[in-house]
Motif scaffolding. Structure first.
Motif, mmCIF file in Angstrom:
data_model
loop_
_atom_site.group_PDB
_atom_site.id
_atom_site.type_symbol
_atom_site.label_atom_id
_atom_site.label_comp_id
_atom_site.label_asym_id
_atom_site.label_seq_id
_atom_site.Cartn_x
_atom_site.Cartn_y
_atom_site.Cartn_z
ATOM 1 N N ASP A 174 0.834 -1.210 0.000
ATOM 2 C CA ASP A 174 0.000 0.000 0.000
ATOM 3 C C ASP A 174 0.866 1.257 0.000
ATOM 4 O OD1 ASP A 174 -2.361 -1.437 -0.075
ATOM 5 O OD2 ASP A 174 -2.733 -1.256 2.086
ATOM 6 N N TYR A 175 1.940 1.229 0.760
ATOM 7 C CA TYR A 175 2.865 2.365 0.763
ATOM 8 C C TYR A 175 3.476 2.559 -0.627
ATOM 9 C CZ TYR A 175 7.274 4.789 1.044
ATOM 10 O OH TYR A 175 8.319 5.624 0.773
ATOM 11 N N ILE A 176 3.940 1.474 -1.234
ATOM 12 C CA ILE A 176 4.527 1.574 -2.573
ATOM 13 C C ILE A 176 3.514 2.161 -3.551
ATOM 14 C CG2 ILE A 176 5.391 0.224 -4.536
ATOM 15 C CD1 ILE A 176 6.701 -1.647 -2.361
ATOM 16 N N LYS A 177 2.280 1.702 -3.487
ATOM 17 C CA LYS A 177 1.220 2.240 -4.349
ATOM 18 C C LYS A 177 1.048 3.738 -4.127
ATOM 19 C CE LYS A 177 -1.614 -1.952 -4.568
ATOM 20 N NZ LYS A 177 -2.909 -2.549 -4.166
ATOM 21 N N SER A 178 1.151 4.172 -2.884
ATOM 22 C CA SER A 178 0.921 5.580 -2.553
ATOM 23 C C SER A 178 1.997 6.510 -3.089
ATOM 24 C CB SER A 178 0.807 5.758 -1.032
ATOM 25 O OG SER A 178 2.079 5.740 -0.413
ATOM 26 N N THR A 179 3.137 5.962 -3.516
ATOM 27 C CA THR A 179 4.216 6.818 -4.023
ATOM 28 C C THR A 179 3.893 7.419 -5.379
ATOM 29 O OG1 THR A 179 5.404 5.040 -5.169
ATOM 30 C CG2 THR A 179 5.954 5.419 -2.816
ATOM 31 N N GLY A 180 2.947 6.826 -6.086
ATOM 32 C CA GLY A 180 2.601 7.318 -7.421
ATOM 33 C C GLY A 180 3.530 6.824 -8.518
ATOM 34 N N LEU A 181 4.528 6.038 -8.166
ATOM 35 C CA LEU A 181 5.451 5.507 -9.166
ATOM 36 C C LEU A 181 4.855 4.259 -9.817
ATOM 37 C CD1 LEU A 181 8.848 5.848 -7.274
ATOM 38 C CD2 LEU A 181 7.892 7.359 -9.022
ATOM 39 N N ASN A 182 5.375 3.926 -10.990
ATOM 40 C CA ASN A 182 4.951 2.706 -11.664
ATOM 41 C C ASN A 182 5.517 1.512 -10.898
ATOM 42 O OD1 ASN A 182 3.641 1.279 -13.747
ATOM 43 N ND2 ASN A 182 5.583 1.027 -14.819
ATOM 44 N N TYR A 183 4.669 0.515 -10.636
ATOM 45 C CA TYR A 183 5.088 -0.657 -9.878
ATOM 46 C C TYR A 183 4.383 -1.890 -10.432
ATOM 47 C CZ TYR A 183 0.554 -0.403 -7.686
ATOM 48 O OH TYR A 183 -0.806 -0.382 -7.495
ATOM 49 N N TYR A 184 4.899 -3.046 -10.062
ATOM 50 C CA TYR A 184 4.308 -4.324 -10.462
ATOM 51 C C TYR A 184 4.455 -5.277 -9.290
ATOM 52 C CZ TYR A 184 3.536 -8.661 -13.026
ATOM 53 O OH TYR A 184 3.056 -9.875 -13.456
ATOM 54 N N VAL A 185 3.344 -5.777 -8.782
ATOM 55 C CA VAL A 185 3.370 -6.720 -7.666
ATOM 56 C C VAL A 185 3.390 -8.139 -8.215
ATOM 57 C CG1 VAL A 185 2.145 -7.568 -5.628
ATOM 58 C CG2 VAL A 185 2.097 -5.122 -6.182
ATOM 59 N N GLY A 186 4.409 -8.882 -7.843
ATOM 60 C CA GLY A 186 4.510 -10.286 -8.216
ATOM 61 C C GLY A 186 4.369 -11.153 -6.979
ATOM 62 N N PRO A 187 4.417 -12.461 -7.138
ATOM 63 C CA PRO A 187 4.211 -13.352 -6.001
ATOM 64 C C PRO A 187 5.354 -13.341 -4.983
ATOM 65 C CG PRO A 187 4.774 -14.619 -7.944
ATOM 66 C CD PRO A 187 4.598 -13.189 -8.389
ATOM 67 N N PHE A 188 6.545 -12.897 -5.391
ATOM 68 C CA PHE A 188 7.685 -12.903 -4.483
ATOM 69 C C PHE A 188 8.267 -11.522 -4.223
ATOM 70 C CE2 PHE A 188 7.712 -17.241 -6.125
ATOM 71 C CZ PHE A 188 7.758 -17.951 -4.938
ATOM 72 N N GLU A 189 8.021 -10.578 -5.109
ATOM 73 C CA GLU A 189 8.622 -9.254 -4.976
ATOM 74 C C GLU A 189 7.782 -8.230 -5.712
ATOM 75 O OE1 GLU A 189 12.470 -9.980 -6.665
ATOM 76 O OE2 GLU A 189 11.756 -9.749 -8.711
ATOM 77 N N THR A 190 8.042 -6.975 -5.405
ATOM 78 C CA THR A 190 7.394 -5.869 -6.093
ATOM 79 C C THR A 190 8.468 -5.061 -6.795
ATOM 80 O OG1 THR A 190 5.608 -5.786 -4.469
ATOM 81 C CG2 THR A 190 5.960 -3.808 -5.800
ATOM 82 N N MET A 240 15.698 4.506 -3.580
ATOM 83 C CA MET A 240 16.456 4.091 -2.397
ATOM 84 C C MET A 240 15.742 4.541 -1.121
ATOM 85 S SD MET A 240 18.921 2.238 -3.444
ATOM 86 C CE MET A 240 17.740 1.702 -4.665
ATOM 87 N N ASP A 241 15.139 5.728 -1.149
ATOM 88 C CA ASP A 241 14.354 6.187 0.001
ATOM 89 C C ASP A 241 13.135 5.289 0.223
ATOM 90 O OD1 ASP A 241 16.105 8.292 0.467
ATOM 91 O OD2 ASP A 241 14.855 9.777 -0.569
ATOM 92 N N ILE A 242 12.500 4.860 -0.854
ATOM 93 C CA ILE A 242 11.333 3.975 -0.757
ATOM 94 C C ILE A 242 11.742 2.624 -0.183
ATOM 95 C CG2 ILE A 242 9.653 2.671 -2.134
ATOM 96 C CD1 ILE A 242 9.490 5.248 -3.932
ATOM 97 N N VAL A 243 12.847 2.082 -0.651
ATOM 98 C CA VAL A 243 13.348 0.799 -0.134
ATOM 99 C C VAL A 243 13.567 0.906 1.381
ATOM 100 C CG1 VAL A 243 15.384 -0.709 -0.110
ATOM 101 C CG2 VAL A 243 14.343 -0.036 -2.283
ATOM 102 N N LYS A 244 14.172 1.979 1.807
ATOM 103 C CA LYS A 244 14.410 2.200 3.239
ATOM 104 C C LYS A 244 13.090 2.289 3.999
ATOM 105 C CE LYS A 244 16.340 5.823 6.130
ATOM 106 N NZ LYS A 244 17.113 7.066 6.106
ATOM 107 N N GLU A 245 12.147 3.048 3.460
ATOM 108 C CA GLU A 245 10.865 3.238 4.150
ATOM 109 C C GLU A 245 10.066 1.937 4.229
ATOM 110 O OE1 GLU A 245 7.905 5.225 6.306
ATOM 111 O OE2 GLU A 245 10.026 5.640 5.973
#
Length: 98
Positions: free
Chosen positions: A28-44, A54-59
Motif C-alpha cells: 500500500d505504501y509503494i502504491k501511494s508513491t505514485g510511481l509505476n510498480y508491479y506486484v509479483g508473487p515474491f517481490e514488487t 532508495m528512500d522507498i526501499v528504506k521506508e
C-alpha cells in the motif's frame, strides 16, 4: 526513469495471515508513491529516480516494523543507469500477461 528496483520484504510474523497483512501495508505504501510498480508473487518492482527509489526501499522496512513486525529482512535488486533509461516493467513482462 534511470532506475528500477525489486524488493521482497520479509517481516517476522507469528503466522501467514499476519505476514500477508504486514506485506500488504508495505505494498500500500509503494502504491501511494505514485510511481509505476508491479506486484509479483515474491517481490514488487518499482520504477523511478534512483535516489527516490532508495528512500522507498528504506521506508519499506520502517513500514513493516510500524505494522508490528519485530524484525524485517529484504532482498533488493537494483538496476541503475545514471545516463539513460532502464528497461521498463512493461517491456519486461507485458508479453507474458496477455
Amino acid at each position: 526513469m534511470n532506475a528500477s528496483v525489486a524488493i521482497q520484504t520479509l517481516p517476522e510474523a507469528k503466522n501467514d495471515e499476519e505476514l500477508i497483512r504486514i506485506v500488504d501495508e508495505v505494498i500500500d505504501y509503494i502504491k501511494s508513491t505514485g510511481l509505476n510498480y508491479y506486484v509479483g508473487p515474491f517481490e514488487t518492482a518499482i520504477e523511478g529516480d534512483y535516489d527516490e527509489l532508495m528512500d522507498i526501499v528504506k521506508e519499506c522496512q520502517h513500514i513493516a516494523i510500524r505494522a508490528g513486525a519485530p524484525s524485517v529482512a529484504a532482498y533488493i535488486k537494483v538496476t541503475y543507469r545514471p545516463e539513460g533509461e532502464v528497461l521498463t516493467i512493461e517491456k519486461k513482462v507485458t508479453k507474458h500477461h496477455q
